[in-house]
Write an enzyme that holds these catalytic residues in place. Sequence first.
Site, mmCIF file in Angstrom:
data_model
loop_
_atom_site.group_PDB
_atom_site.id
_atom_site.type_symbol
_atom_site.label_atom_id
_atom_site.label_comp_id
_atom_site.label_asym_id
_atom_site.label_seq_id
_atom_site.Cartn_x
_atom_site.Cartn_y
_atom_site.Cartn_z
ATOM 1 N N ASP A 182 1.156 -1.346 0.168
ATOM 2 C CA ASP A 182 0.273 -0.219 0.057
ATOM 3 C C ASP A 182 1.200 1.306 0.081
ATOM 4 O O ASP A 182 1.675 1.581 1.395
ATOM 5 C CB ASP A 182 -0.467 0.130 1.381
ATOM 6 C CG ASP A 182 -1.445 1.231 1.211
ATOM 7 O OD1 ASP A 182 -1.044 2.293 0.796
ATOM 8 O OD2 ASP A 182 -2.544 1.511 2.013
ATOM 9 N N HIS A 183 1.315 1.715 -1.003
ATOM 10 C CA HIS A 183 2.349 3.057 -1.184
ATOM 11 C C HIS A 183 2.364 4.281 -0.153
ATOM 12 O O HIS A 183 2.990 5.070 -0.088
ATOM 13 C CB HIS A 183 2.293 3.722 -3.047
ATOM 14 C CG HIS A 183 1.892 4.007 -2.937
ATOM 15 N ND1 HIS A 183 0.452 4.214 -3.391
ATOM 16 C CD2 HIS A 183 1.533 5.944 -3.196
ATOM 17 C CE1 HIS A 183 -0.701 4.909 -3.527
ATOM 18 N NE2 HIS A 183 0.429 6.337 -3.653
ATOM 19 N N GLU A 221 -7.620 14.194 -4.236
ATOM 20 C CA GLU A 221 -7.210 14.511 -6.020
ATOM 21 C C GLU A 221 -7.435 15.377 -6.860
ATOM 22 O O GLU A 221 -8.518 15.659 -6.888
ATOM 23 C CB GLU A 221 -6.546 12.966 -6.484
ATOM 24 C CG GLU A 221 -6.132 12.354 -5.657
ATOM 25 C CD GLU A 221 -6.112 11.247 -6.483
ATOM 26 O OE1 GLU A 221 -4.829 10.451 -6.560
ATOM 27 O OE2 GLU A 221 -6.812 10.240 -6.794
ATOM 28 N N HIS A 245 -5.667 2.766 1.189
ATOM 29 C CA HIS A 245 -4.710 4.262 1.959
ATOM 30 C C HIS A 245 -4.980 5.042 3.005
ATOM 31 O O HIS A 245 -4.241 4.484 3.920
ATOM 32 C CB HIS A 245 -5.106 4.983 0.412
ATOM 33 C CG HIS A 245 -4.064 4.592 -0.609
ATOM 34 N ND1 HIS A 245 -3.232 3.363 -0.619
ATOM 35 C CD2 HIS A 245 -4.610 4.837 -1.838
ATOM 36 C CE1 HIS A 245 -3.361 3.637 -1.902
ATOM 37 N NE2 HIS A 245 -3.589 4.327 -2.397
ATOM 38 N N LYS A 345 -11.458 12.274 -7.117
ATOM 39 C CA LYS A 345 -11.099 13.124 -8.370
ATOM 40 C C LYS A 345 -11.814 14.261 -8.547
ATOM 41 O O LYS A 345 -12.923 14.564 -8.666
ATOM 42 C CB LYS A 345 -10.849 11.508 -9.189
ATOM 43 C CG LYS A 345 -10.631 10.567 -8.553
ATOM 44 C CD LYS A 345 -9.395 10.148 -9.773
ATOM 45 C CE LYS A 345 -9.023 8.515 -9.738
ATOM 46 N NZ LYS A 345 -7.612 8.719 -8.826
#
Length: 499
Positions: A182-183, A221, A245, A345
Site C-alpha cells: 500500500d504505497h 486529487e 490508503h 477525483k
Amino acid sequence: MNLQNKPTIITIFGAGGDLTQRKLVPALYNLHLDGWLPEQFAIVGLDLKEMDDDAFRSRLRQGVDDFSRRKADGKTWHAFAQHISYAAADLTNQATYEELAQTLSDFDKQWQAAAQHLFYLAVGPSLIEPITQHLHKAKLMRDQQNSRLVVEKPFGHDLASAQSLNEMLTHNFDESQIYRIDHYLGKETVQNLLAFRFANAMFEPIWDRRYIDHVQITVAEQVGVAHRGGYYDHAGALRDMIQNHLLQILCLIAMEPPVSFAADEIRNKKVDVLRAVRPIAPENVDDTAVRGQYGRGWLRGEEEPAYQNEEGVAANSNTETFAALKLFVDNWRWQDVPFYLRTGKRLPVHGSQVVVTFRPVPHQSFPETAVETWHRNRLIINIQPEEGIRLHFQAKRPGPAIRLSPVDLRFTYQDAFKTASPEAYETLLLDVIEGDATLFMRADQVEASWRVIMPILDTWAANSPLDFPNYPAGTWGPPAADVLIAQDGRSWQQPDFGN
Ligand code: BG6
C-alpha cells in the site's frame, strides 16, 4: 548505506508497463544514487513485448527523466543500467519460469554467491494466480528466508476475492514471504505519524475521546482517471482509495502504542483498529456514506470532461469517483469519536491531510468580544503535497484589549530537514530488499479492511445512484458530503497548509 549488502535480484513481471517505468525503476535509481543498493544487484524485466536490453533500458531512462525526483545523468545512469536486463516472455507458460531459474542461477555463478530473489508482480489482477502457481512449481520461492513476492493493489475486488487470493498465496508461500504494497505506507508523513505519536510524551495523554472531538482524513486529487478508466470503472473510490490508503491512515491515527517496532507488533495494533470499527448495518449506509461522480466542470482554468466521457469509462457508469464516510472505532480510547473520511477525483486541490479537532475548553472565561474569531484547537497533519504538521491554537492579539486570535505553530519537512523526502516506492523497495515487512499489509489486515467497507459496497451495488453525475469537476464533491458532517454540527476542513 545498504544495511545487509546481500546480493539481490529483482525480477519484475509486467516490466513493460507503466508502474515499472513511472515508479519502480525511478525508485531503484534513486536508491542507487544514494548508495542503498547492494553491490551485487540485478533487475530482470519480463513481459510479453518484444524488446532487447537496450530498448528496455532507454524506455526506463525516459521514465526516470519524466517521473523521478532526480533526473538521469549520463554517468550514473550508465552504471545503473548495467544492472538491468530484459526478456520477452509469456508469463503464463511454465517454460518462462524454468528459463528464469537458469538466469538466476547464472547470476549466482557469476557472483559466486547465493543471491536473494525478489519477485515483483507489476501485473493486472488476472495474472497474479498463474504467475504465483508457476513460481511455486518452478520452486523459485522455496527458500523462505531469501525469496519474497511483492503484490500490488488492487488486492481483491471484495472480501471474498481477497480471501481466496490470500488462500492461494499462503497455500504456495509462507506469509512472511508475501509483501502486499500500500504505497501510502511508504510516504514519509504517513510514517511520521508513528514518530509523532510514539516518540513524543506530550500528545499521547490527550490522544483519546476525552480531548479529541473528531478526526477528518481527506485525500483530495485534482486528476481524473487519466488512461486508467478501464480499471477504475470497475473499482471506484471506495475500493481504489478508502479500502487501502485511507483506512491505513486511520489505523495509524487510532492504534494503541506498540510494545516494539517489530513488524508484527505494529501490524497487530493496526488490525485491532480495523476490527474495532463499528460495523455498518445496511439500513445505516445512507447515514454514514456518501458517493459522488464528477460531471463536466472547470479546474485550474481548464474545462474538464465528465467522468462518463473519460476514456475507458462506460457512458452510463454508476462508479463513484468520490466517497465520504463516517466511522466509529468502538474501544475505550475512541468510543463515540467520529472519524470522517473522504476522497475524490477532480476536486479543487491536490492535497491529503489529517485534521484532529480537539474539544472546546471546558469553561470559557473570556468575554464574548474577546473570542469573536475563536477556533477549536486543531492538529493538522499534512501528508502531501507539502509535508508537515501544524498546531492551531489561540493567542492574545497585541493591544490593550483582550482579544483572541487563532495562530499556527508549523513544522515543515522542507524547513526542518532541508532535504527532499524519498518517494514512497524508494522506502518500500528498500524494505523488501532488507526483508522488513512493517510497512506492508498482512493477510488479516487486508481482509479486515474489506470487512469494514463491504456493507457499503453491497448496498451501493444493490441501489443504483439516481443523481450521477452529482458534482462538477473542480468542486468538493456532492452536497450530501457536506450534509454528512453538518448534521453532526461540524464542517469539513479543506486541505491547505496555511500559506
Ligand atoms: C492509487 C490509486 O493507489 O493511488 C490512484 O489507484 C490514485 O487512483 C493514487 O490516484 C494516489 O496516489 P498518490 O500517491 O498520488 O496520492
